[in-house]
Design a protein around this motif. Structure first.
Motif, PDB file in Angstrom:
ATOM      1  N   ARG A   1       0.882  -1.214   0.037  1.00 37.26           N
ATOM      2  CA  ARG A   1       0.001   0.005  -0.049  1.00 37.26           C
ATOM      3  C   ARG A   1       0.756   1.255  -0.065  1.00 37.26           C
ATOM      4  NH1 ARG A   1      -5.359   0.850   1.576  1.00 37.26           N
ATOM      5  NH2 ARG A   1      -5.803   2.942   2.053  1.00 37.26           N
ATOM      6  N   ARG A   2       1.955   1.160   0.875  1.00 37.62           N
ATOM      7  CA  ARG A   2       2.681   2.370   0.811  1.00 37.62           C
ATOM      8  C   ARG A   2       3.412   2.819  -0.207  1.00 37.62           C
ATOM      9  NH1 ARG A   2       8.173   2.989   4.954  1.00 37.62           N
ATOM     10  NH2 ARG A   2       8.613   4.890   4.193  1.00 37.62           N
ATOM     11  N   HIS A   3       3.986   1.726  -1.067  1.00 36.46           N
ATOM     12  CA  HIS A   3       4.688   2.118  -2.204  1.00 36.46           C
ATOM     13  C   HIS A   3       3.843   2.373  -3.236  1.00 36.46           C
ATOM     14  CE1 HIS A   3       7.224   0.113  -5.682  1.00 36.46           C
ATOM     15  NE2 HIS A   3       7.455   1.612  -5.679  1.00 36.46           N
ATOM     16  N   PHE A   4       2.685   1.849  -3.385  1.00 34.79           N
ATOM     17  CA  PHE A   4       1.390   2.150  -4.407  1.00 34.79           C
ATOM     18  C   PHE A   4       1.167   3.685  -4.286  1.00 34.79           C
ATOM     19  CE2 PHE A   4      -3.015   3.055  -5.321  1.00 34.79           C
ATOM     20  CZ  PHE A   4      -2.967   2.621  -6.902  1.00 34.79           C
ATOM     21  N   PHE A   5       0.756   4.161  -3.024  1.00 37.82           N
ATOM     22  CA  PHE A   5       0.454   5.589  -3.109  1.00 37.82           C
ATOM     23  C   PHE A   5       1.768   6.599  -3.141  1.00 37.82           C
ATOM     24  CE2 PHE A   5      -3.074   3.833  -0.875  1.00 37.82           C
ATOM     25  CZ  PHE A   5      -4.174   4.462  -1.491  1.00 37.82           C
ATOM     26  N   ASP A   6       2.939   5.968  -2.812  1.00 32.90           N
ATOM     27  CA  ASP A   6       3.972   6.863  -3.376  1.00 32.90           C
ATOM     28  C   ASP A   6       3.971   6.942  -4.755  1.00 32.90           C
ATOM     29  OD1 ASP A   6       4.883   7.289  -0.735  1.00 32.90           O
ATOM     30  OD2 ASP A   6       6.333   5.829  -0.709  1.00 32.90           O
ATOM     31  N   HIS A   7       3.821   5.938  -5.284  1.00 32.98           N
ATOM     32  CA  HIS A   7       4.007   5.866  -7.008  1.00 32.98           C
ATOM     33  C   HIS A   7       2.787   6.672  -7.510  1.00 32.98           C
ATOM     34  CE1 HIS A   7       5.215   4.168 -10.781  1.00 32.98           C
ATOM     35  NE2 HIS A   7       3.854   3.989 -11.140  1.00 32.98           N
ATOM     36  N   LEU A   8       1.817   6.500  -6.948  1.00 36.11           N
ATOM     37  CA  LEU A   8       0.436   7.104  -7.606  1.00 36.11           C
ATOM     38  C   LEU A   8       0.935   8.766  -7.607  1.00 36.11           C
ATOM     39  CD1 LEU A   8      -2.450   7.221  -8.383  1.00 36.11           C
ATOM     40  CD2 LEU A   8      -3.023   7.229  -5.918  1.00 36.11           C
ATOM     41  N   GLU A   9       1.455   9.278  -6.581  1.00 35.65           N
ATOM     42  CA  GLU A   9       1.579  10.714  -6.279  1.00 35.65           C
ATOM     43  C   GLU A   9       2.757  11.308  -7.667  1.00 35.65           C
ATOM     44  OE1 GLU A   9       0.671  13.024  -4.620  1.00 35.65           O
ATOM     45  OE2 GLU A   9      -0.457  12.038  -2.964  1.00 35.65           O
ATOM     46  N   GLN A  10       3.618   9.992  -7.906  1.00 30.70           N
ATOM     47  CA  GLN A  10       4.702  10.491  -8.916  1.00 30.70           C
ATOM     48  C   GLN A  10       3.768  10.330 -10.255  1.00 30.70           C
ATOM     49  OE1 GLN A  10       7.917   7.824  -8.615  1.00 30.70           O
ATOM     50  NE2 GLN A  10       8.345   8.352  -6.638  1.00 30.70           N
ATOM     51  N   GLU A  11       3.088   9.431 -10.356  1.00 33.36           N
ATOM     52  CA  GLU A  11       2.392   9.408 -11.762  1.00 33.36           C
ATOM     53  C   GLU A  11       1.488  10.583 -11.850  1.00 33.36           C
ATOM     54  OE1 GLU A  11       2.652   7.090 -14.725  1.00 33.36           O
ATOM     55  OE2 GLU A  11       4.524   7.123 -13.472  1.00 33.36           O
ATOM     56  N   ILE A  12       0.974  10.959 -10.866  1.00 30.70           N
ATOM     57  CA  ILE A  12      -0.021  11.996 -10.937  1.00 30.70           C
ATOM     58  C   ILE A  12       0.537  13.363 -11.652  1.00 30.70           C
ATOM     59  CG2 ILE A  12      -1.632  13.613  -9.445  1.00 30.70           C
ATOM     60  CD1 ILE A  12      -2.579  11.290  -8.133  1.00 30.70           C
ATOM     61  N   CYS A  13       1.609  13.535 -10.888  1.00 31.74           N
ATOM     62  CA  CYS A  13       2.410  14.891 -11.299  1.00 31.74           C
ATOM     63  C   CYS A  13       2.909  14.590 -12.513  1.00 31.74           C
ATOM     64  CB  CYS A  13       3.848  14.748 -10.484  1.00 31.74           C
ATOM     65  SG  CYS A  13       3.431  15.382  -8.701  1.00 31.74           S
ATOM     66  N   ARG A  14       3.293  13.480 -13.008  1.00 28.93           N
ATOM     67  CA  ARG A  14       3.412  13.255 -14.376  1.00 28.93           C
ATOM     68  C   ARG A  14       2.493  13.535 -15.612  1.00 28.93           C
ATOM     69  NH1 ARG A  14       3.978   9.403 -18.648  1.00 28.93           N
ATOM     70  NH2 ARG A  14       2.560   8.196 -17.484  1.00 28.93           N
ATOM     71  N   ALA A  15       1.315  13.033 -15.144  1.00 27.99           N
ATOM     72  CA  ALA A  15       0.027  13.005 -15.964  1.00 27.99           C
ATOM     73  C   ALA A  15      -0.148  14.540 -16.110  1.00 27.99           C
ATOM     74  CB  ALA A  15      -1.191  12.156 -15.119  1.00 27.99           C
ATOM     75  N   ASN A  16      -0.390  15.133 -14.926  1.00 26.81           N
ATOM     76  CA  ASN A  16      -0.602  16.518 -14.965  1.00 26.81           C
ATOM     77  C   ASN A  16       0.333  17.463 -15.937  1.00 26.81           C
ATOM     78  OD1 ASN A  16      -2.865  16.211 -13.378  1.00 26.81           O
ATOM     79  ND2 ASN A  16      -2.015  16.573 -11.478  1.00 26.81           N
ATOM     80  N   ARG A  17       1.660  17.084 -15.733  1.00 26.87           N
ATOM     81  CA  ARG A  17       2.783  17.765 -16.703  1.00 26.87           C
ATOM     82  C   ARG A  17       2.439  17.574 -17.933  1.00 26.87           C
ATOM     83  NH1 ARG A  17       6.459  15.657 -14.385  1.00 26.87           N
ATOM     84  NH2 ARG A  17       7.312  14.250 -15.969  1.00 26.87           N
ATOM     85  N   ILE A  18       2.270  16.444 -18.594  1.00 24.48           N
ATOM     86  CA  ILE A  18       2.095  16.131 -19.958  1.00 24.48           C
ATOM     87  C   ILE A  18       0.853  16.204 -20.471  1.00 24.48           C
ATOM     88  CG2 ILE A  18       4.289  14.726 -19.782  1.00 24.48           C
ATOM     89  CD1 ILE A  18       2.985  12.075 -19.837  1.00 24.48           C
TER      90      ILE A  18
END
Length: 329
Positions: free
Chosen positions: A154-171
């Motif tokens: 769960r912890r790794h998933f939400f850390d990765h989710l935050e990173q992917e959200i930043c990437r998705a919003n950027r591109i």
């Protein structure tokens, strides 16, 4: 014998020979003149060889050997011979140089031993560093991995989710998430035992890994709950994949420890966000979780999704709640 002593002897000879020639001049004028001429011609060569040339040659040979790294003992060492005031100076120099050659050889051996020790120490440090790096890697993997299924936790998933959200919003690319929950999983544990339940979780993890891309992420975020994050994927493709996974799980024959077959179904809730105010970690997960709730209320064993077009006032209220908790948009 000292060089000064040799010189005194030569000077004595040089003084005596003319006197003898004068004394016996009448009888041996010719012989005396010949001897004098011979001494005059050969004397310097004999004196040079006796006094200098031979000893200098030995010293030069010793220096050559030292230069080539061939340290050999030619004469007695200083601490192995008694002091002698009458010793030839060249011999003393050669003996001292011989002693230095031996010391060089000794220091060279000590230096090589020190270098070997340093090499061994360096190798040990390298091995310890590699072992430490491997241990740290394993610790990181353990901190990010669910020990039962081998999926992300769960912890790794939400850390990765935050990173992917930043990437998705950027591109400005869509980001989709669906949550999978095993139907009536408690009954599996109660009926067949927790070992059978663990086998079901491992099998579902296997199915999910083989249906996802390398860029996607799957995690076990609860007891029987899994989350799947899909990068650059719109809602249509998300629902197609979710439905395929639901069918695979329904058709899969899960086995108990005693060989009995178990039929398992699952419920899936999906959400896809393509706007920055939707692609926030709490909103993305919350909408997928609400869709999962709808799938369960509708009878389970199905896929539901949360439609962004129907969010309306509820979406505005959620944004306001997140703003009050310090989450900006």
């Amino acid at each position: 014998m000292k060089i000064t002593t040799k010189l005194q002897m030569l000077m004595t000879v040089a003084a005596v020979v003319p006197v003898m020639v004068i004394i016996f001049m009448d009888q041996t004028v010719a012989a005396g003149a010949g001897v004098a001429a011979l001494v005059g011609l050969l004397g310097p060569f004999v004196a040079a060889h006796w006094l200098v040339t031979k000893d200098l040659g030995d010293i030069r040979q010793l220096c050559k050997l030292v230069k080539e790294g061939k340290y050999r003992v030619h004469t007695a060492l200083p601490n192995e011979a008694s002091d002698n005031d009458e010793e030839n100076e060249f011999v003393s120099v050669m003996r001292d140089m011989n002693w230095m050659a031996r010391e060089i050889k000794l220091r060279e051996g000590q230096l090589n031993e020190a270098i070997d020790d340093l090499d061994r120490a360096q190798q040990e440090l390298l091995e310890q560093k590699q072992a430490l790096e491997l241990a740290n890697k394993r610790l990181n993997e353990m901190a990010m991995t669910d020990p039962l299924t081998g999926l992300s936790n769960r912890r790794h998933f939400f850390d990765h989710l935050e990173q992917e959200i930043c990437r998705a919003n950027r591109i400005e690319r869509p980001l989709s998430l669906f949550i999978l929950d095993i139907d009536y999983f408690k009954q599996v544990n109660d009926t067949y035992g927790h070992q059978a339940g663990d086998g079901v979780l491992k099998a579902i993890a296997y199915i999910l890994r083989n249906r996802l891309r390398r860029s996607d992420m799957v995690a076990r975020i609860g007891g029987e709950e899994f989350a799947i994050l899909l990068s650059d994927t719109d809602l249509l493709h998300t629902l197609e994949l979710a439905e395929l996974i639901r069918q695979n799980i329904k058709e899969y024959l899960f086995q108990t420890c005693d060989g009995k077959s178990i039929n398992i179904t699952c419920s899936i809730g999906a959400f896809s966000g393509d706007r920055p105010d939707y692609t926030k970690a709490e909103l993305l997960y919350k909408y997928a979780d609400k869709a999962l709730y709808d799938a369960k209320n509708a009878g389970r064993d199905q896929v539901a999704y949360y439609d962004c077009a129907k969010l309306g006032q509820e979406h505005a209220e959620l944004l306001e709640q997140l703003g009050q908790r310090g989450v900006t948009h």
